[in-house]
Design an enzyme around this catalytic site. Structure first.
Site, mmCIF file in Angstrom:
data_model
loop_
_atom_site.group_PDB
_atom_site.id
_atom_site.type_symbol
_atom_site.label_atom_id
_atom_site.label_comp_id
_atom_site.label_asym_id
_atom_site.label_seq_id
_atom_site.Cartn_x
_atom_site.Cartn_y
_atom_site.Cartn_z
ATOM 1 N N SER A 104 12.115 -54.224 1.986
ATOM 2 C CA SER A 104 12.801 -55.306 2.706
ATOM 3 C C SER A 104 11.792 -56.174 3.451
ATOM 4 O O SER A 104 10.898 -55.655 4.128
ATOM 5 C CB SER A 104 13.795 -54.724 3.715
ATOM 6 O OG SER A 104 14.254 -55.737 4.593
ATOM 7 N N GLU A 120 37.589 -69.008 10.122
ATOM 8 C CA GLU A 120 36.456 -69.527 9.359
ATOM 9 C C GLU A 120 36.910 -70.531 8.312
ATOM 10 O O GLU A 120 36.318 -71.609 8.162
ATOM 11 C CB GLU A 120 35.734 -68.374 8.655
ATOM 12 C CG GLU A 120 34.990 -67.436 9.592
ATOM 13 C CD GLU A 120 34.527 -66.165 8.906
ATOM 14 O OE1 GLU A 120 33.739 -65.428 9.517
ATOM 15 O OE2 GLU A 120 34.955 -65.907 7.754
ATOM 16 N N GLY A 151 24.318 -64.008 15.756
ATOM 17 C CA GLY A 151 23.394 -63.022 16.284
ATOM 18 C C GLY A 151 22.329 -63.599 17.192
ATOM 19 O O GLY A 151 21.967 -62.993 18.210
ATOM 20 N N LYS A 174 28.019 -56.542 0.355
ATOM 21 C CA LYS A 174 27.029 -55.511 0.026
ATOM 22 C C LYS A 174 27.336 -54.163 0.679
ATOM 23 O O LYS A 174 26.702 -53.157 0.374
ATOM 24 C CB LYS A 174 25.637 -55.973 0.457
ATOM 25 C CG LYS A 174 25.152 -57.223 -0.262
ATOM 26 C CD LYS A 174 23.786 -57.651 0.249
ATOM 27 C CE LYS A 174 23.301 -58.908 -0.474
ATOM 28 N NZ LYS A 174 21.981 -59.351 0.042
ATOM 29 N N HIS A 209 32.666 -56.461 11.695
ATOM 30 C CA HIS A 209 33.747 -57.195 11.033
ATOM 31 C C HIS A 209 34.548 -56.174 10.242
ATOM 32 O O HIS A 209 33.987 -55.256 9.645
ATOM 33 C CB HIS A 209 33.160 -58.269 10.113
ATOM 34 C CG HIS A 209 34.182 -59.101 9.386
ATOM 35 N ND1 HIS A 209 35.370 -59.514 9.964
ATOM 36 C CD2 HIS A 209 34.182 -59.608 8.127
ATOM 37 C CE1 HIS A 209 36.049 -60.236 9.083
ATOM 38 N NE2 HIS A 209 35.352 -60.297 7.962
#
Length: 333
Positions: free
Chosen positions: A51, A195, A134, A85, A108
């Site tokens: 990552s 949203e 964030g 994911k 969420h």
């Protein structure tokens, strides 16, 4: 009456002896991990091998392990990677490392509410959802403030799931601003609706439409951009500070009158009925099924729409104008 919790209602000590795993180090992940660490908790970050965030998290002073190793070591596991994911990550890295009494947390409710993740009955399942990006969660914490959070408990296997969730909310700064109790169902459905119909879909479409109407009428694209996009933040800041009444108090009487007589012409009963259908599609799971399928076939429609939107003239004009605004230093401005 809504139930709100603040720092006085939260016992940070509930997590003092536990290990917190923050899975993901993106916008929310970096904020949660750093805030919780600076609140005195033991935090490890879980990422996949290779990552690009691995070195960045280590440079910030955090311990980094693979998601599986982090989940194995942790008592409290907060999943902060993209919704689409999470189910695969859960099956591959987290589920095999769950033991009775651990806490699985989300920011969420999508994957729990729509059944993409079904945890065993002997673990806690909670949600602590900051109502802000964030980077704002991080900035507010560093400023001694906080971003309001939602809290929900789906499973309480240990009898203290809410206490643990509130402790986590306090650790990331949310309890400074207030923590509203809700459910996974309510958070998921209202968040998706907000949203789609208002915050992202509705506002984006409204700004583009206004830009197109003005430029089609022969006005300069730059003038149109300033009027329908740049000033949006100024208005929203006023609303955020004191509601619609404060915004209307702060603008001219001409603008206020135009608000009253023109708003209902734009947002009509037909618009409201469309919003009701959007909500119904969310409530029935139709939207979730479409989004899950879209990801299973490598996002052809999503990628097509992203390219179309990126090429809209308002984006080109806006990028040029923002490039001249030296006070805007944020990336991708």
């Amino acid at each position: 009456m809504a139930v709100m919790y603040y720092e006085k209602d939260c016992d940070l000590g509930a997590l003092r002896s536990k290990t917190i795993a923050v899975i993901g180090y993106g916008s929310q992940g970096h904020a949660h991990a750093l805030n919780a660490k600076e609140s005195g908790l033991k935090v490890i970050v879980g990422l996949y091998e290779g990552s690009p965030s691995w070195k960045r998290a280590e440079a910030a002073g955090l311990t980094v392990k693979t998601a599986a190793d982090a989940a194995k070591e942790a008592d409290f596991i907060m999943i902060l990677i993209n919704d689409e994911k999470q189910a695969r990550l859960y099956q591959e890295s987290i589920k095999p490392n769950l033991k009775p009494g651990k806490t699985l947390a989300f920011a969420h409710g999508f994957n729990i509410h729509f059944g993409q993740i079904v945890p065993p009955a002997d673990i806690n399942v909670v949600m602590i959802a900051p109502k802000g990006p964030g980077h704002t969660v991080r900035e507010q914490y560093q400023a001694g403030a906080g971003v309001p959070c939602l809290i929900a408990v789906q499973q309480d296997a240990t009898g203290d799931a809410k206490r643990l969730g509130l402790a986590y909310a306090a650790a990331i700064g949310g309890a400074r601003a207030g923590v509203l109790e809700t459910t996974f169902k309510e958070e998921t459905e209202t968040d998706l609706f907000g949203e789609q119909a208002v915050l992202c879909g509705g506002v984006s479409a409204l700004m583009k439409c206004g830009f197109e109407v003005l430029t089609e009428a022969g006005y300069q694209p730059e003038s149109a951009y300033f009027e329908v996009m740049h000033e949006m933040k100024l208005i929203i800041d006023l609303v955020n500070r004191g509601g619609l009444s404060f915004m209307r108090y702060s603008i001219s009487d001409t603008a206020e009158y135009g608000d009253y007589v023109t708003g209902p012409k734009i947002i009509t009963e037909e618009t409201k009925n469309t919003m009701r259908q959007v909500l119904k599609d969310i409530q029935t799971g139709k939207f979730a099924r479409e989004w899950i399928l879209e990801n299973q076939v490598n996002r052809p429609n999503f990628n097509r729409l992203r390219a179309i939107e990126a090429a809209h003239p308002i984006e080109k004009v806006g990028k040029e104008l923002r490039g001249m605004m030296t006070w805007l230093q944020k990336p991708n401005a």
